[in-house]
Design a protein around this motif. Structure first.
Motif, PDB file in Angstrom:
ATOM      1  N   VAL B   6      36.272  22.742  20.515  1.00  0.00           N
ATOM      2  CA  VAL B   6      35.867  23.953  21.233  1.00  0.00           C
ATOM      3  C   VAL B   6      34.362  23.953  21.422  1.00  0.00           C
ATOM      4  CG1 VAL B   6      35.644  26.443  21.064  1.00  0.00           C
ATOM      5  CG2 VAL B   6      37.792  25.337  20.467  1.00  0.00           C
ATOM      6  N   ASP B   7      33.700  23.668  20.310  1.00  0.00           N
ATOM      7  CA  ASP B   7      32.253  23.726  20.324  1.00  0.00           C
ATOM      8  C   ASP B   7      31.675  22.738  21.339  1.00  0.00           C
ATOM      9  OD1 ASP B   7      29.948  23.993  17.552  1.00  0.00           O
ATOM     10  OD2 ASP B   7      30.062  24.941  19.515  1.00  0.00           O
ATOM     11  N   SER B   8      32.198  21.521  21.321  1.00  0.00           N
ATOM     12  CA  SER B   8      31.614  20.522  22.197  1.00  0.00           C
ATOM     13  C   SER B   8      31.959  20.831  23.646  1.00  0.00           C
ATOM     14  CB  SER B   8      32.091  19.126  21.799  1.00  0.00           C
ATOM     15  OG  SER B   8      33.342  18.860  22.354  1.00  0.00           O
ATOM     16  N   ALA B  10      32.115  23.785  24.945  1.00  0.00           N
ATOM     17  CA  ALA B  10      31.122  24.780  25.364  1.00  0.00           C
ATOM     18  C   ALA B  10      29.791  24.103  25.661  1.00  0.00           C
ATOM     19  CB  ALA B  10      30.938  25.829  24.275  1.00  0.00           C
ATOM     20  N   GLY B  11      29.454  23.134  24.826  1.00  0.00           N
ATOM     21  CA  GLY B  11      28.190  22.427  25.022  1.00  0.00           C
ATOM     22  C   GLY B  11      28.176  21.685  26.335  1.00  0.00           C
ATOM     23  N   TRP B  12      29.268  20.954  26.594  1.00  0.00           N
ATOM     24  CA  TRP B  12      29.333  20.211  27.861  1.00  0.00           C
ATOM     25  C   TRP B  12      29.222  21.155  29.046  1.00  0.00           C
ATOM     26  CZ3 TRP B  12      28.143  15.592  28.545  1.00  0.00           C
ATOM     27  CH2 TRP B  12      28.473  14.586  27.632  1.00  0.00           C
ATOM     28  N   GLY B  14      27.961  24.020  29.228  1.00  0.00           N
ATOM     29  CA  GLY B  14      26.610  24.570  29.362  1.00  0.00           C
ATOM     30  C   GLY B  14      25.661  23.580  30.005  1.00  0.00           C
ATOM     31  N   LEU B  15      25.714  22.341  29.555  1.00  0.00           N
ATOM     32  CA  LEU B  15      24.797  21.340  30.117  1.00  0.00           C
ATOM     33  C   LEU B  15      25.057  21.136  31.591  1.00  0.00           C
ATOM     34  CD1 LEU B  15      24.347  18.531  27.462  1.00  0.00           C
ATOM     35  CD2 LEU B  15      22.645  20.071  28.412  1.00  0.00           C
ATOM     36  N   LEU B  18      23.723  23.978  33.463  1.00  0.00           N
ATOM     37  CA  LEU B  18      22.265  23.906  33.563  1.00  0.00           C
ATOM     38  C   LEU B  18      21.866  22.954  34.698  1.00  0.00           C
ATOM     39  CD1 LEU B  18      19.914  25.107  31.997  1.00  0.00           C
ATOM     40  CD2 LEU B  18      19.809  23.029  30.663  1.00  0.00           C
ATOM     41  N   LEU B  19      22.559  21.821  34.744  1.00  0.00           N
ATOM     42  CA  LEU B  19      22.217  20.847  35.781  1.00  0.00           C
ATOM     43  C   LEU B  19      22.584  21.370  37.162  1.00  0.00           C
ATOM     44  CD1 LEU B  19      23.071  17.464  34.098  1.00  0.00           C
ATOM     45  CD2 LEU B  19      20.849  18.388  34.740  1.00  0.00           C
ATOM     46  N   LEU B  21      22.008  24.037  38.298  1.00  0.00           N
ATOM     47  CA  LEU B  21      20.891  24.810  38.857  1.00  0.00           C
ATOM     48  C   LEU B  21      20.137  23.980  39.888  1.00  0.00           C
ATOM     49  CD1 LEU B  21      19.322  26.568  35.765  1.00  0.00           C
ATOM     50  CD2 LEU B  21      20.938  27.438  37.427  1.00  0.00           C
ATOM     51  N   PRO B  24      20.738  24.012  44.447  1.00  0.00           N
ATOM     52  CA  PRO B  24      20.018  24.525  45.616  1.00  0.00           C
ATOM     53  C   PRO B  24      18.949  23.563  46.110  1.00  0.00           C
ATOM     54  CG  PRO B  24      19.553  25.837  43.662  1.00  0.00           C
ATOM     55  CD  PRO B  24      20.703  24.961  43.351  1.00  0.00           C
TER      56      PRO B  24
ATOM     57  N   ALA C  33      17.390  28.620  46.570  1.00  0.00           N
ATOM     58  CA  ALA C  33      18.430  28.344  47.557  1.00  0.00           C
ATOM     59  C   ALA C  33      18.079  28.962  48.901  1.00  0.00           C
ATOM     60  CB  ALA C  33      19.766  28.883  47.061  1.00  0.00           C
ATOM     61  N   LEU C  86      13.935  21.067  35.278  1.00  0.00           N
ATOM     62  CA  LEU C  86      15.172  20.346  34.977  1.00  0.00           C
ATOM     63  C   LEU C  86      14.920  18.849  34.834  1.00  0.00           C
ATOM     64  CD1 LEU C  86      17.610  22.242  37.347  1.00  0.00           C
ATOM     65  CD2 LEU C  86      17.572  22.291  34.861  1.00  0.00           C
ATOM     66  N   PRO C 194      28.877  14.674  20.232  1.00  0.00           N
ATOM     67  CA  PRO C 194      29.517  15.859  20.825  1.00  0.00           C
ATOM     68  C   PRO C 194      29.319  17.100  19.970  1.00  0.00           C
ATOM     69  CG  PRO C 194      30.968  13.977  20.952  1.00  0.00           C
ATOM     70  CD  PRO C 194      29.787  13.537  20.137  1.00  0.00           C
ATOM     71  N   LEU C 197      26.054  18.880  20.645  1.00  0.00           N
ATOM     72  CA  LEU C 197      25.814  19.361  22.007  1.00  0.00           C
ATOM     73  C   LEU C 197      25.298  20.790  22.039  1.00  0.00           C
ATOM     74  CD1 LEU C 197      28.623  17.874  24.214  1.00  0.00           C
ATOM     75  CD2 LEU C 197      26.162  17.644  24.490  1.00  0.00           C
ATOM     76  N   ALA C 198      25.820  21.624  21.175  1.00  0.00           N
ATOM     77  CA  ALA C 198      25.404  23.027  21.218  1.00  0.00           C
ATOM     78  C   ALA C 198      23.908  23.173  20.982  1.00  0.00           C
ATOM     79  CB  ALA C 198      26.209  23.832  20.213  1.00  0.00           C
ATOM     80  N   LEU C 201      22.031  21.877  23.913  1.00  0.00           N
ATOM     81  CA  LEU C 201      22.043  22.785  25.064  1.00  0.00           C
ATOM     82  C   LEU C 201      20.991  23.874  24.906  1.00  0.00           C
ATOM     83  CD1 LEU C 201      23.350  23.840  27.663  1.00  0.00           C
ATOM     84  CD2 LEU C 201      24.871  25.203  26.232  1.00  0.00           C
TER      85      LEU C 201
END
Lengths: 339, 544, 281
Positions: B6-8, B10-12, B14-15, B18-19, B21, B24, C33, C86, C194, C197-198, C201
């Protein structure tokens, strides 16, 4: 404690060595030939050879590094490529304004931050706590150079309350002769009221701008440290014994909470020096920051090396001192929790 | 294991978010390429002829884009920039020239003659090699007949306008402001304000507040304006410029004569002049002042000194030697003296220092100067103040001012403000245009502005495409909006240039008209249309 | 246990600070954008203007002294700032994560050597190192700024990742994997990373804010892209001269834009930290 001190000192030496190696490696790999740039096109091979020797550009890399290090220890960094001044002399002249700016900014941040942090912790959820949280969020988000410009615009120009440029004895206190370049400290020590006031006025805006960076962290840290102390047993005991609240807070909580806050204040120096480079540029402050930025812009090798090295030394030494002080103050850590 | 996934996740997530973004940003590249793609280089330092090079570059680039160029602006550190352009590694470059001597030769021969287009040491960075122009310039160099020289230079300027190897942009202005009690301090075309004739209203002190400290006060080895400002008060030259003029008059040399061939010049030094240290200023001292610059083995030719002015201009001097009498000095030249030879002897670099002081080594020569001038040096607090006192025995009569203090304040707004409030400031220079209004409005302050001896220009490398085509150069010449440059990049403190030779300099062709009038929308449209037409004729796409 | 851990997203959306951050970041993304819809081009000059014009008319936020439209450049600037932030974070992660992971997982000599290098880099005040690197690269472009900012961020990333790896590598399932005979590489990539990751992030989100701030600072010092590029730090550098003049409002918009963006990423990062690790203070 002694063992710890020695260990820390022994660790600092190779760190400084490695850092000066990095400084030397970066600056000497800049593109272009400083001697050609200095002497221009119409030069003789002899002049070129002499310049290369003066600038320590000949020989194997490690040998040159040795020469650089040997000079640096004696504060001999050679001559400014543009003005021919002795870089060591200039650095000694430029360091005091930076130190004074940093110290005053840190002072403002510490006083304001620890007060705001304590208040917020004692009355969580009130408007003051809100202010504290906003300050600590904004402090790390607002570009310090922009804040400096806004301070100039508002307090310097609009309201015309404070001066926003000039930090020489003539700017600060016309007619006063100074023996050092510490205009603020010297006028304070020698009890020259008018000169001190003049210096204070001139340093106010840049120091205020710069103080926002450590202010944010100090406020945040104080708040959590005080909250933590408030939850400790002795507070409950003291309160149960019927000690007045002011005394509980003033004597015990604040004092204990201050230990980590003082440490954080000291460790803020890195970001503070970074901020000082930007702040000095905004206020044309005659310190190390402006000296370094100009040198980077003109690729003035000796100056850049001297400035970078000095920044590192200050940073490392202050961190070391703070660390040692911390261990000295807080006996719990003497056993070596952090190694 | 379960919690971990679950944790990982969420991390993926999120990353990736983020990317995302960056989405645009996709497709934000500029639209289709144009044929005329050029790089415009400029130095990033403020110069007297171009205080804000960045602003000039922006306006020039905008003008070029209007006629279909695609422009990349490249600011560079000053010395590497100079190296690049002198080696011809540029297409377009912004540069300028401040006169060494107030003569058209110093602009045209230096900047546009084929003799100065050698790769590596070129001052003619357009690499313009017109034989026609070269002949005119050489002819003008060889004669002393002023009207004839004016005619030759006028013709050369016309030819240059036709061939458009460069676009002269503006002539910079010199500005000073001072408090009214100090009477009428003039802006000198060549030099700095001359303090010898300034009246002394109050306590006999004048505070000259400036932007930076002097570098070194050895006249032969100084090149910067902040040093010459002080040098001119402490030293005398053989000749000097008449106040407010580019004409010379006797100074330390009371008179002079030369032979028929103009290769042997004798100067007769004023009798009884003494240096501030009491030693006599005779023929030997004058010979010493020049020979130390010329002769690398001279004991006063310090190892690390460059003597740049001498190197650049005095190549035709074989040697300087004592004459028949103790007050005579002879210049032996390898070729007939150029018509501006005398003006060269009025430049601050040819000031006469005390040999006794030079004997004490470079440090004394640079940091505690001794001359014969109207003021004597008393102290220097680096970065803060240089103090001069009146030379009561000056041969030209006792100056009115007793003390001159040169103070430093880097910020131009601070300087203006201090002058306004009479706070340690009686005279300021390098005035920021945005601080001009209150100064001009103040009743107790006088502002004087005059065009300086300089010119800023846009050079086009005529050896590189597309500027090897004269039509492209002419198009650029038409399109550059000098009116905008003066207003937006010089804040009005400059004059539009019509020729490479400024109007303050001998030989300026006043008959030349601007090639285009950008001050009205109609004039602008006409100029742009004409420029585009030229570009199309040259076979380029103008983007419409 | 699963129930409480299952909803990092829901926790994030219940977090006031994170929500504000999300809105601010969203605003900046919208600006970036929408740049194509800007009334003026990023380098387009209004020829009727030769000194800063106050907001109004066809210039919603006025113009600067060159004749550029401040509002349009602000929008284009959002693109550059986002890209700078970024890109430099990605670059710093690409270098810093392997460094930290290897250091933490391998331990011993490798760890000592790598961490000493990190210590040396951390001995420099960040701006000082960034200035030197920008001067070394010697090109006034956005790319220079990205690289300089990324290099300065690498040691922080490496150290943080190492700390997380150290925490994870002691956990049971890693020990189990090791006992099953998997190769260290496989364990590092499949099991250890993995789980880091949190924190990565969180670090990355906060890092974007730091990077944007640092990049603006470098541009302001004159080590960033040339003056025609619509970058917020460049705009402030150009606007600096108006701080003491009559046209002071020129300096307001780019500064507010930087502050909003950085604040947004900071709040979001802090919120993420709280959401992903409920035990954090």
């Amino acid at each position: 404690m002694l063992v710890y001190t020695i260990r820390r000192l022994l660790f600092a030496v190779p760190l400084l060595l490695a850092a000066s190696f990095l400084v030397f490696a970066i600056v000497t790999s800049f593109p272009g030939d400083p001697c050609r740039e200095k002497l221009g096109q119409a030069t003789t091979p002899e002049a070129l050879a002499k310049c290369r020797k003066d600038l320590n550009l000949d020989g194997p890399f490690l040998e040159r590094f040795g020469t650089f290090l040997g000079g640096a220890v004696k504060l001999d960094f050679g001559h400014d490529l543009r003005t021919d001044e002795d870089v060591g002399d200039v650095v000694l002249r430029r360091l005091p304004p930076t130190i004074e700016l940093a110290v005053v900014a840190l002072g403002i941040a510490f006083l304001l931050g620890s007060w705001l942090g304590t208040r917020s912790a004692l009355r969580p959820g009130t408007w003051l706590d809100m202010v504290g949280q906003i300050v600590s969020s904004l402090g790390v988000s607002i570009p310090v150079f922009w804040l400096g410009m806004m301070l100039i615009a508002v307090f310097g120009v609009w309201l015309d309350w404070l001066p926003f440029g000039g930090w020489s004895s003539v700017d600060v206190a016309p007619g006063t002769t100074f023996h050092t370049d510490f205009l603020l400290f010297e006028s304070l020590v020698r009890l020259k009221g008018a000169a001190f006031l003049g210096a204070l006025k001139h340093i106010a805006l840049p120091a205020l701008a710069l103080s926002t960076i450590p202010l944010a962290t100090i406020t945040r840290m104080t708040r959590s440290a005080v909250l933590e102390e408030l939850g400790r047993d002795y507070v409950t005991t003291a309160r149960a014994k019927g000690l007045p609240e002011r005394r509980v807070i003033g004597r015990h909580v604040r004092r204990n909470a201050l230990i980590p806050v003082v440490t954080i204040t000291g460790l803020q120096l890195g970001t503070l020096l970074s901020g000082a480079v930007l702040t000095e540029t905004v206020f044309s402050w005659p310190g190390m920051g402006t000296y370094m930025v100009n040198a980077a812009d003109q690729r003035n090798y000796p100056v850049l090396m001297a400035c970078m090295l000095l920044f590192v030394v200050i940073f490392v030494v202050v961190n070391l001192v703070v660390d040692l002080l911390y261990h000295w103050i807080d006996p719990r850590l003497r056993t070596g929790l952090s190694s | 294991m379960h919690a971990r996934s679950v944790d990982s996740r969420a991390g993926w997530l999120g990353l990736v978010a983020l990317l995302a973004l960056a989405l645009p940003l996709v497709g934000c590249g500029e639209d289709g390429g144009k044929h005329l793609k050029v790089v415009l280089q400029h130095g990033n330092n403020s110069r007297p002829y171009m205080p804000w090079p960045v602003d000039v570059a922006k306006q020039v680039a905008a003008s070029l884009e209007e006629i279909g160029f695609e422009v990349e602006v490249r600011p560079e550190e000053w010395s590497s920039y100079l190296e690049a352009v002198q080696n011809g590694r540029h297409q377009m470059a912004l540069l300028g020239w401040s006169a060494d001597v107030p003569d058209a030769d110093n602009f045209l021969y230096v900047l546009l003659d084929k003799d100065n287009a050698r790769l590596g040491s070129a001052n003619n960075i357009s690499f313009y090699t017109s034989e026609e122009v070269h002949e005119l310039l050489i002819k003008a160099r060889r004669t002393d007949d002023a009207p004839e020289r004016e005619r030759l230079y006028a013709k050369a300027q016309q030819l240059i306008l036709r061939d458009a190897p460069m676009v002269p942009l503006v002539y910079g202005e010199k500005m000073i402001a001072f408090r009214t009690p100090f009477g009428q301090i003039g802006v000198e075309p060549v030099n700095h304000p001359q303090l010898r004739s300034v009246p002394s209203p109050k306590d006999g002190t004048l505070v000259y507040l400036r932007g930076a400290d002097s570098v070194k006060l050895d006249p032969g080895d100084s090149t910067d304006g902040e040093s010459s400002k002080v040098i001119e008060q402490v030293y005398d030259t053989l000749l000097r410029f008449k106040p407010g003029s580019i004409e010379v008059e006797p100074s330390l040399a009371a008179s002079w004569d030369h032979d028929e061939a103009r290769t042997l010049w004798t100067f007769h030094i004023r009798d009884g002049v003494r240096f501030h240290d009491g030693t006599p200023c005779d023929g030997a001292a004058v010979v010493n002042a020049f020979e130390r610059q010329r002769d690398p083995t001279h004991p006063h030719h310090y190892d690390d000194a460059e003597f740049a002015y001498w190197k650049d201009l005095f190549g035709f001097v074989e040697r300087v030697e004592p004459g028949e009498g103790p007050l005579d000095v002879v210049f032996r030249l390898t070729e007939p003296a150029p018509p501006f030879f005398l003006a060269m002897l009025a430049a601050f670099n040819t000031s006469i220092p005390s040999p006794a002081n030079l004997d004490q080594g470079p440090q004394a020569a640079r940091r505690s100067p001794v001359g014969t001038g109207p003021f004597r040096f008393t102290s220097w607090d680096p970065g803060v103040e240089i103090r001069l006192e009146r030379n009561d025995d000056w041969w030209g009569g006792k100056p009115a001012l007793e003390t001159v203090r040169f103070l430093v304040s880097a910020d131009p707004t601070v300087r203006s403000r201090r002058l306004l409030s009479a706070e340690q400031a009686d005279l300021i220079d390098n005035i920021a245009p945005q601080t001009l209004d209150p100064l001009e409005a103040a009743s107790d302050i006088v502002v004087v502005r005059e065009p300086g001896l300089n010119m800023a220009y846009l050079a086009m490398n005529t050896t590189k495409a597309p500027f090897d085509d004269v039509r492209v150069r002419q198009a650029v010449q038409l399109a550059i909006d000098k009116t905008r440059i003066v207003r937006a990049a010089y804040q009005g403190v400059a004059q539009e240039a019509t020729s490479p030779v400024p109007p303050t300099v001998f030989g300026h062709n006043a008959a030349l008209q601007p090639v285009a009038d950008h001050s009205t929308p109609e004039g602008h449209a006409k100029a742009i249309a004409a420029a585009k037409k030229l570009l199309r004729e040259a076979g380029y796409d103008t983007g419409d | 246990m699963t129930g409480r851990r299952a909803g990092p997203l829901r926790r994030l959306l219940r977090d006031k600070g994170a929500l504000v951050g999300l809105v601010l970041v969203g605003l900046v993304v919208l600006m970036a954008a929408g740049a194509n819809l800007a009334p003026w081009g990023p380098k387009e000059i209004d020829r009727s203007v030769y000194e800063p014009v106050p907001p109004g008319g066809n210039h919603p936020l006025g113009t600067d002294g060159t004749g550029y439209d401040v509002f349009s450049r602000l929008l284009y600037g959002a693109r550059i700032s986002l890209m700078t932030g970024l890109a430099s974070v990605v670059l710093a992660l690409l270098v810093g994560v392997p460094l930290g992971a290897i250091s933490g997982y391998a331990g011993g000599k490798v760890d000592t050597v790598l961490m000493r290098i990190v210590d040396v880099m951390l001995a420099f005040p960040s701006v000082v190192l960034a200035i030197a690197i920008a001067a070394l690269l010697d090109a006034r472009t956005v790319g220079t700024v990205i690289v300089a900012v990324a290099v300065v961020a690498v040691p922080t990333v490496a150290r943080q990742v190492r700390a997380s790896v150290l925490q994870v590598r002691g956990l049971e399932y890693v020990t189990a994997a090791r006992a099953m005979g998997f190769s260290p590489q496989r364990i590092l990539v499949r099991q250890v990373l993995p789980n880091c990751l949190a924190p990565i992030l969180v670090l990355a989100t906060l890092g974007v804010g730091h990077a944007i701030l640092a990049a603006a600072g470098l541009s302001f010092l004159g080590l960033g892209p040339e003056a025609r590029v619509a970058e917020w730090g460049v705009m402030l550098k150009d606007g600096y001269r108006y701080a003491t003049g009559r046209e002071q409002w020129v300096i307001v918009p780019p500064g507010v834009a930087i502050a909003i963006t950085v604040l947004g990423f900071n709040l979001l990062g802090d919120g993420l930290r709280r959401a992903l690790d409920p035990r954090a203070k």
